[in-house]
Design a protein around this motif. Sequence first.
Motif, PDB file in Angstrom:
ATOM      1  N   TYR B 142       0.593  -1.018  -0.004  1.00  0.00           N
ATOM      2  CA  TYR B 142      -0.357   0.265  -0.435  1.00  0.00           C
ATOM      3  C   TYR B 142       1.063   0.955  -0.161  1.00  0.00           C
ATOM      4  CZ  TYR B 142      -3.605  -3.398   1.425  1.00  0.00           C
ATOM      5  OH  TYR B 142      -4.644  -4.059   1.950  1.00  0.00           O
ATOM      6  N   LEU B 145       0.190   4.193   2.101  1.00  0.00           N
ATOM      7  CA  LEU B 145       0.114   3.786   3.408  1.00  0.00           C
ATOM      8  C   LEU B 145       1.122   3.660   3.824  1.00  0.00           C
ATOM      9  CD1 LEU B 145      -3.463   1.762   3.507  1.00  0.00           C
ATOM     10  CD2 LEU B 145      -2.971   4.753   4.143  1.00  0.00           C
ATOM     11  N   ILE B 147       2.752   0.705   3.614  1.00  0.00           N
ATOM     12  CA  ILE B 147       2.795  -1.075   4.582  1.00  0.00           C
ATOM     13  C   ILE B 147       3.270  -1.536   2.449  1.00  0.00           C
ATOM     14  CG2 ILE B 147       1.226  -2.525   4.844  1.00  0.00           C
ATOM     15  CD1 ILE B 147      -0.432  -0.743   5.807  1.00  0.00           C
ATOM     16  N   GLU B 234      -8.532   1.425   8.924  1.00  0.00           N
ATOM     17  CA  GLU B 234      -7.775   2.488   9.722  1.00  0.00           C
ATOM     18  C   GLU B 234      -7.070   2.147  10.470  1.00  0.00           C
ATOM     19  OE1 GLU B 234      -9.039   6.788  10.569  1.00  0.00           O
ATOM     20  OE2 GLU B 234      -9.996   5.687   9.088  1.00  0.00           O
ATOM     21  N   ALA B 237      -4.474  -0.350   8.578  1.00  0.00           N
ATOM     22  CA  ALA B 237      -3.021  -0.032   8.769  1.00  0.00           C
ATOM     23  C   ALA B 237      -1.767   0.759   9.172  1.00  0.00           C
ATOM     24  CB  ALA B 237      -3.959   0.926   7.003  1.00  0.00           C
ATOM     25  N   GLN B 240       0.209  -1.771  11.022  1.00  0.00           N
ATOM     26  CA  GLN B 240       0.658  -2.611   9.637  1.00  0.00           C
ATOM     27  C   GLN B 240       1.932  -1.463   9.445  1.00  0.00           C
ATOM     28  OE1 GLN B 240       0.675  -5.617   8.608  1.00  0.00           O
ATOM     29  NE2 GLN B 240      -0.651  -5.295  10.134  1.00  0.00           N
TER      30      GLN B 240
END
Lengths: 626, 430
Positions: B142, B145, B147, B234, B237, B240
């Motif tokens: 991601y 994000l 991740i 959320e 995320a 992570q």
Amino acid sequence: MATIVAAPPYSSTATESANTGLMSWLTTVDHKRIGVLYLITALVFFVIGGLEAFLIRAQLAVPNGTVLSADMYNQLFTMHGTTMVFLAIMPLSAAFFNFLIPLQIGARDVAFPRLNAFSYWIYLLGGIFITVPIFFAVAPDGGWFGYAPLSTKQFSPQINMDFWVLGLQILGISSLAAAFNFITTIINMRAPGMHLMRMPIFTWMSFVVQFLVALAFPVITIALVFLQFDRFFGTNFYAIGAGADPLLWQHLFWVFGHPEVYILILPAFGLVSEVLPTFSKKPLFGYPVMVYSGILIGFLGFGVWAHHMFAVGMGPIADAVFSLTTMLIAIPTGVKIFNWMATMWDGDLRFNTSMKFGVALVGMFTIGGISGVMHSSPPADLQQTDTYFIVAHFHYVLFGGSMFGLFAGLYYYFPKISGRFMSESLGNWHFWLTFLGMNLTFFPMHFSGLLGMPRRTYQYDAGQGLELFNLLSTIGTLVLMLGTLFGLINLWKSWKSGERASSNPWGAPTIEWAIPSPPPEHNFDTLPQITSRYPLWDLKGAVVTHPTTVADEAGRVQKTAKQLGIPMPNPSILPLVTAVGVIVMFSGMLFTGSNMKLAVAIMIGGAVWWIAGLYNWLLTPLEDAH
Amino acid sequence: MAFMFRRRAWMSTTLLVALAVLAGACSTDYPNSTFNHTTDFNAANDAVWDRLLFWGTIVFVGVEAALLYVILRFRRGSAARETKPVHGDTKLEILWTAIPAVILVFIAIPTVRTIFMTQAKAAPDALQVEVVGHQWWWEFRYPELGITTANELYLPKGRTVNFALTTVDVLHSFWIPQLGGKRDLITNKTNYLWFTPNADIATDALNGFCAEYCGSSHANMKFRVYTVEPAEFERWAAHQARPAVFPVAPAVPAVPSGAGVTLQTASTAPAASDSSAPAAPVAPQLEPYWFPKEQLPSHVIPTTKLPVGLTFDESALAAGDPERGRELYSRSSCIGCHAIAGNPMSMSKVGPNLTHVATRHTIASGLYQNDAKHLALWIKNAPAMKPGSLMPTLGVGEKDPVRKTVMSAAMGGLTDAQIADIVAYLQALK
């Protein structure tokens, strides 16, 4: 000016060829005997391919099956596909091309009888080349489609895919040689009066198929040569590290691969178009439309290849275009289905085994056709592609279509080939078990696919709702095997001791039925004069092809070609010799990884061998002076 | 009349078949069914399918019924009948050329419309997910994000997700049957696929598959998809994106230091930033989230059989020590392939990222449950657990099924006790 160069002296030592014994088979150039060789060899490979399929189904009978290892499974599904396409269905069609085309057009033999023998020997030896590795667990394992880059050396470093790359090239030689041979034969050797629109429909469909072979096989040959160069010589056609686009392979493969589908199905369509009129006692409905639709299917078949690639991300325009061209094919195919039904309409239908298989083709191919239209639509195909739904679809086409058509043709032409009927009672078992087994095997696959089972997976988890469908498919395979066993027993027993057949036991309309069963070596005593599409119906008794003889079941002796003064091609061992050299040359490639000197020695040895064979072949006249 | 009966039987069979298909669409008995309307993508595609099924059924029933009628009506009875030599009929030919053509128009129009609709550019605010195919596992990133994870995908309901699909080796195909059709991963090319999970679908765990044959363990290249509420997403995320918390410390908002890493903090920062540089802003820390194990439906719990002959001393597992395990992990061959944000020794990107491996429910690409026993066996002999696995055999005395060599301590092999320590470490990486 008038320098006349004397023709080289023909040897006049050739005698009448023996027609029994091993040597007679190794040297034969008779299209009928080569047809029989094709038939038997292809049936052996059909059984091998079927056993491979059975092992696959045994593994998948229950979740997390333990019958096969992952690698063995991958080899088996690769070889099942390769075997059935290249070693079973195509050669079964070739058996009928060989046996029937010269008979249907009133010719003595094919245009190039020795090339014909060469095609067979290349097929046999190439088939052995590609099949033997499975017995040592080193068979090709990249799928029958051999997608790059998985098939490149980087990801398949073992010898497995070498057999595939080389084997398919070898088999391609056979198909191409045969295609040019039959094109020449059909164009040049039709009997007087047989203009194209009087040609029997099987010969017509075969004619279309030869053009498909001649145009499609060069494309896969290019794809394979690229791959071979990558694997053996380090070129970068598919080397991803060098920036290759793997879609190159896919486009080349499917430009071949889709016409190949029609190469597999059109001969069966042709056979059924012979069977249905005879057993309906009515001429084929819409003959010209059947011819045109066959040509159209072949033509359109070259414009649809990327429907195998809707998931590769070609973009919406390409997806839309290939979707629409694919849908178009449904039209000529649908027309064929309707014409077959109209042929039977108001007929006098005789349901013997041949007719049963023929009618079953109409019903089963329709199912495959409908599911085919379903994934001609990319939105639906994105869910269906690479699932068991596709497996179901093409088995309805290739088993319900091609194999049923070939079985119909086998039961229909067996009396012509052997002079004997196949048993109807065994045939009944053969048909019903095959019909039941085929549907039991493949119909549940529609569901397992749509319910989320990907293809080419050697195991699946329990609790995914797939257990019942998979078990049914596996049971279906057992029924199919039993049915096939009945068919093989029937073939064997009927060959030995079937009831004797007359020259035209079914009351069929085309000229191959005017000569004795089995036909004499020279086929026709006199050139038949063709005045109609269905001479044996239109001119009852007027087609005289054997003025000097009659069928031997009446107890009279047939005259030989020599007695009649018909020149016949001499038997020759040279096609076999040349074919062996070709195989040896290709086999040398296998050793390039382990021992380059040995590899080069074998390749040069093989090349010298086949060139010597070919040289001798070219200097030996086909037939004695006359 | 016999033929009437037969025809009726035939029609009812057809109906049954259609019903079975419909049943498949709604029933939970078929957890990977393709007939769902859970996203805009599969709803659009399934609408086309419905048309295909409708026309397909009509053609099927029409043709097969006509064929059966012909068979039963015109079969020869006791005596041969005279037939008329009809050679064809132009009007009929035109008619049945037109019939399929007209049907195809009804199929072609929605087809083309849907192609262009579903292959338009994704909405610009879509959640970006990079899918990277490996033989035989999935890497999910991601990028916005920070991740990187493997084999388990979290998707927030109601938000468009745009997948950018690539592969580092051979071709693969990304397929979540419950959410939509597939798209291939093509070497040296980026493919895209987007869809929006409906906001009102259940929080659920779904199966994903590789659908393009990719070699030995093609069948074993599976993944899991969790459709979760936006708030849960959320939390997931945010968690992570942080380095793993090790050793399990009291809830200190120790963001940049990657708690417990006592080595040079200087090298810790880049290790953390490797996956989560933008995670630095210390927002109010959200409660970590991952899909609760108790709620896993049975169809995402693998039933793969263990290889015959591969065993592990289970009493050793209880004695596993995470601290020893971290030390052992950080100097063994593990770090040659794996990354753990927060462990500066472990930065390789060849294998799956293990930063939060203990929050995943499966290992080996959806092949086994993520528990101590399976982890231990996996480390001991991965190629035996998963044909062709590129992770080597590590257990002392274990035979590598591919190389045919037996692992020894001198070659870097690990004893059951050592593996138990590493398992304890990995299980602490929540």
